[in-house]
Write a protein that holds these residues in place. Structure first.
Motif, PDB file in Angstrom:
ATOM      1  N   SER A 193      99.878  -7.020  64.785  1.00 41.37           N
ATOM      2  CA  SER A 193      99.722  -7.905  63.633  1.00 41.37           C
ATOM      3  C   SER A 193     100.262  -9.294  63.933  1.00 41.37           C
ATOM      4  O   SER A 193      99.661 -10.308  63.551  1.00 41.37           O
ATOM      5  CB  SER A 193     100.438  -7.320  62.412  1.00 41.37           C
ATOM      6  N   SER A 194     101.395  -9.343  64.623  1.00 39.66           N
ATOM      7  CA  SER A 194     101.989 -10.630  64.970  1.00 39.66           C
ATOM      8  C   SER A 194     101.114 -11.397  65.961  1.00 39.66           C
ATOM      9  O   SER A 194     100.924 -12.614  65.823  1.00 39.66           O
ATOM     10  CB  SER A 194     103.387 -10.409  65.577  1.00 39.66           C
ATOM     11  N   ALA A 197      98.120 -12.781  64.080  1.00 39.50           N
ATOM     12  CA  ALA A 197      98.518 -13.899  63.226  1.00 39.50           C
ATOM     13  C   ALA A 197      98.759 -15.164  64.052  1.00 39.50           C
ATOM     14  O   ALA A 197      98.314 -16.255  63.691  1.00 39.50           O
ATOM     15  CB  ALA A 197      99.769 -13.535  62.436  1.00 39.50           C
ATOM     16  N   LYS A 198      99.453 -15.006  65.173  1.00 44.84           N
ATOM     17  CA  LYS A 198      99.762 -16.176  66.000  1.00 44.84           C
ATOM     18  C   LYS A 198      98.509 -16.778  66.640  1.00 44.84           C
ATOM     19  O   LYS A 198      98.423 -17.996  66.816  1.00 44.84           O
ATOM     20  CB  LYS A 198     100.762 -15.792  67.089  1.00 44.84           C
TER      21      LYS A 198
END
Length: 220
Positions: A193-194, A197-198
């Protein structure tokens, strides 16, 4: 709630076959059909399907442009599953680059069709990861993409996030990544998820394409 599906293909027999397979499932509902990509946006707005199963090659508006149009103009857009005859096809790659979440072969067995729709609806994993990897390696790496490289540099992934992205690009599932890194699946989900997102990636497919086009991951 069942997974709702919109079928888009210019071949009536293909639509009929897909409808028969999907409608037989208690957790899937076919809510509409269209014969060309030009009809997709009004139908998506009216029917609000979870998944659009869309042919990549159509006479008026192909699946690539229809995908771009849906993602550009529809708020909270559906998942898009491209239907194709050949998996090693630059049209398929361009559809994935445009934002499609995965692809489905027209010759797929009924169980594979059902699995593909469920998987795309869940948004948790790549479909046919080896084929996506091959497409990204063949068409993405050869062209290069300075914007993808700049976006990856700007993302400033941590060492562990970079490791997870490399494993995603190899086609590993969350469970396989967790096993390889000896961590929990929830931890991997958090890292994925990170990463998304990034990178500003819509899903794992987009992240894998970015990894290859930026040169972060080399083909093979």
């Amino acid at each position: 709630m069942p997974v709702t599906v919109l079928l888009v293909d210019d071949e009536p027999l293909v639509r009929a076959g897909l409808r028969a397979v999907l409608a037989a499932q208690p957790d899937i509902e076919v809510v509409g059909e269209a014969a060309d990509g030009a009809a997709v946006i009004p139908l998506v707005r009216e029917l609000r399907p979870d998944v659009v199963a869309m042919d990549v090659r159509m006479p008026l508006l192909d699946g690539i442009e229809a995908t771009r149009a849906v993602l550009r103009t529809v708020q909270d857009p559906p998942k898009i599953l491209v239907i194709t005859t050949f998996e090693n096809d630059e049209y398929v790659y361009e559809a994935l680059r445009a934002g499609a979440d995965g692809f489905l072969l027209k010759r797929a067995r009924p169980a594979e069709i059902v699995h593909a729709v469920r998987l795309v609806a869940e948004g948790e994993s790549l479909l046919f990861p080896a084929a996506v990897r091959q497409l990204a390696g063949e068409y993405g790496a050869e062209r290069g993409n300075p914007q993808a490289r700049a976006a990856l540099d700007k993302a400033a992934l941590t060492e562990r996030e970079a490791e997870v992205l490399r494993l995603m690009a190899r086609g590993l599932s969350n469970a396989e990544i967790a096993s390889g890194l000896v961590v929990g699946t929830e931890t991997v989900k958090s890292h994925v998820s990170s990463v998304l997102a990034k990178l500003g990636a819509r899903d794992r497919t987009q992240a894998v394409i970015a990894a290859y086009e930026s040169g972060f991951v080399a083909p093979g």
